[in-house]
Motif scaffolding. Structure first.
Motif, short mmCIF file in Angstrom:
data_model
loop_
_atom_site.label_atom_id
_atom_site.label_comp_id
_atom_site.label_asym_id
_atom_site.label_seq_id
_atom_site.Cartn_x
_atom_site.Cartn_y
_atom_site.Cartn_z
N PHE A 1 -8.86 13.22 60.27
CA PHE A 1 -8.46 12.33 59.61
C PHE A 1 -7.32 11.53 58.94
O PHE A 1 -7.77 10.24 58.84
CB PHE A 1 -9.63 12.97 58.31
N TRP B 1 -6.91 8.90 62.41
CA TRP B 1 -7.32 8.07 61.75
C TRP B 1 -6.42 7.54 60.60
O TRP B 1 -6.75 6.20 60.68
CB TRP B 1 -8.99 7.94 61.56
N PHE C 1 -20.77 -6.14 53.08
CA PHE C 1 -20.77 -5.07 53.85
C PHE C 1 -19.67 -4.00 53.68
O PHE C 1 -18.46 -4.25 54.34
CB PHE C 1 -21.31 -4.39 55.66
N GLY C 2 -18.35 -5.17 52.52
CA GLY C 2 -17.63 -5.42 52.55
C GLY C 2 -16.64 -6.59 52.53
O GLY C 2 -17.09 -7.54 51.65
N ASP C 3 -15.36 -5.94 51.63
CA ASP C 3 -14.23 -7.34 51.27
C ASP C 3 -14.04 -8.23 51.88
O ASP C 3 -12.50 -7.69 52.26
CB ASP C 3 -13.34 -6.68 49.84
N GLU D 1 -10.66 -1.91 54.45
CA GLU D 1 -11.64 -0.59 53.85
C GLU D 1 -11.31 0.65 54.76
O GLU D 1 -12.68 0.75 55.25
CB GLU D 1 -12.70 -0.80 53.34
N ASN D 2 -10.60 1.45 54.43
CA ASN D 2 -10.62 1.77 55.45
C ASN D 2 -10.86 3.77 55.11
O ASN D 2 -10.83 3.65 54.11
CB ASN D 2 -8.97 2.01 56.39
N PRO D 3 -11.39 4.22 56.23
CA PRO D 3 -11.56 4.18 57.41
C PRO D 3 -13.52 3.40 58.29
O PRO D 3 -13.05 2.86 59.49
CB PRO D 3 -12.11 5.61 58.39
N VAL D 4 -13.81 3.00 56.82
CA VAL D 4 -15.27 2.33 57.48
C VAL D 4 -15.16 1.28 58.17
O VAL D 4 -16.06 1.00 58.47
CB VAL D 4 -15.74 2.46 56.06
N LEU E 1 -15.08 1.68 61.45
CA LEU E 1 -15.78 2.60 62.23
C LEU E 1 -17.32 1.86 62.09
O LEU E 1 -17.87 2.49 62.97
CB LEU E 1 -15.97 4.37 60.80
N THR E 2 -17.49 1.38 61.53
CA THR E 2 -18.18 0.17 61.28
C THR E 2 -18.34 -0.70 62.41
O THR E 2 -19.26 -1.00 62.80
CB THR E 2 -17.99 -1.03 59.70
N ALA F 1 -16.82 0.33 64.92
CA ALA F 1 -17.01 1.28 66.47
C ALA F 1 -18.81 1.28 66.47
O ALA F 1 -19.37 1.64 67.06
CB ALA F 1 -16.36 2.50 65.72
#
Lengths: 110, 268
Positions: free
Chosen positions: B153, B156, B188-190, B197-200, B203-204, B206
């Motif tokens: 974690f 990344w 889904f995000g700003d 917006e990490n790590p999302v 990951l999105t 990915a």
């Protein structure tokens, strides 16, 4: 009969429409865990919605593990709408599991 | 290698089999994509080995998608490496390019490029030039897997925190063909705010690469912040193989990643 109050229920038409994007978004917005509940496998009104959900969750769990987020923060279970006591049991179990894991690492960032 | 390719392209263009050949051209010291249409004028045609093998590659399939859409009856040649061929197969399978519109002209990558890429198949099925190099396994993925959860974690998060949200990884990606992108959806995000917006955020991307990423590594090359995105996408390809028993681009083009999931035994 009561499910834990720290669980926020989001109703969707089918577990098949819970995209991994949504789960990730919820985690990024501060949820400590996500429980995906769908109908029993083989009993999908839309034929294969819950099978898709099963695959998606399985994939996302592995990706979360790879990126260092405990895959236990995501759980999938299959229940019918007539199984309220089972839902309460699953929800309570899940909350206990999350409590043991502690706050999400995504939440405690500065 | 260039001469063999030139001869093949000349032959294809003069026979009238293809209307144009999408390859790379070196001009004024720069290598870029170029559609060659005259078999007698292949001045500057290169395969992208400028200072070292494969250092000037380009997502030619992305251009090919635009060309074949603009001319749905024309047939075009395209320069392919092993990864480009996997990309083509996946694009055929998902209906983005019609296979009858494409004549791939294959080159095999040399061993040092295959090593650097950790490529599972550094050569196309049919190749005009080059010797098939030995495949390599994903050592970078194994390295991350050897770490503890919190260590991963931290790793990344440190990598992702360098992200400047330039969308370069998405823009260069030959498999990113959606007209609407989740990464630009405000639900889904700003959008347009930093830090990402990490790590999302990553990951999105990915998870969207599942069943698509053909491991060309252009995302890694283009990233201005040197985020090892390729490692993440290599892993997602592994996950797809575990879950769907297929790896995008390695099977026949008729079978897109197994969505035939009814009746399959599920473990959870």
């Amino acid at each position: 009969m009561q499910y834990p109050p720290n669980l926020r229920v989001v109703r969707v038409m089918c577990s098949g429409m819970v995209s991994p994007d949504l789960i990730l978004r919820v985690l990024s917005k501060g949820a400590d865990g996500v429980l995906v509940v769908g109908c029993h496998l083989g009993e999908c009104h839309y034929l294969e919605g819950n099978l898709m959900a099963a695959k998606r969750v399985a994939m996302l769990k592995k990706l979360l593990a790879f990126s260092g987020i405990d895959p236990g923060r995501l759980r999938v279970d299959w229940l019918s709408s007539a199984e309220a006591p089972t839902f309460v049991r699953v929800a309570t179990e899940f909350i206990e599991e999350i409590r043991a894991l502690g706050p999400s690492p995504l939440r405690v960032k500065a | 290698m260039d001469d063999k390719i030139k001869m093949k392209v000349q032959e294809l263009l003069q026979s009238g089999k293809i209307k144009g050949f999408l390859g790379l051209r070196e001009r004024h010291g720069q290598v870029g994509p170029y559609l060659f249409t005259d078999g007698d004028d292949l001045e500057g045609l290169v395969v992208g080995d400028r200072f070292k093998p494969g250092d000037s590659r380009y997502p030619l399939n992305k251009q090919l998608m635009k060309i074949t859409r603009g001319d749905p009856s024309g047939c075009y040649g395209v320069l392919v490496r092993g990864c480009d061929e996997r990309g083509l197969k996946t694009l055929f399978g998902s209906g983005q390019i019609k296979s009858e519109q494409v004549v791939p002209v294959g080159i095999a990558c040399p061993q040092d490029l295959a090593d650097a890429c950790e490529c599972l198949k550094p050569y196309p099925d049919e190749r005009v030039a080059g010797e098939a190099a030995e495949p390599r396994s994903f050592a970078t993925v194994a390295k991350v897997e050897a770490m503890e959860l919190d260590e991963r974690f931290r790793l990344w998060l440190a990598e992702f925190s360098k992200c400047i949200k330039c969308y370069g990884c998405r823009n260069i990606c030959p498999m990113c063909y959606c007209s609407e992108c989740t990464l630009e959806n405000k639900d889904f995000g700003d959008i347009g705010s930093l830090p990402a917006e990490n790590p999302v955020f990553h990951l999105t991307r990915a998870i969207h690469m599942a069943g698509r990423c053909i491991d060309c590594g252009l995302c890694n090359e283009v990233c201005p912040a040197d985020i090892p995105l390729r490692t993440l996408y290599k892993k997602i390809a592994d996950i797809v193989e575990e879950e769907f028993h297929c790896r995008p681009g390695y099977g026949s083009p008729e079978t897109p990643p197994g969505l035939n999931i009814r009746g399959e035994e599920l473990k959870h």
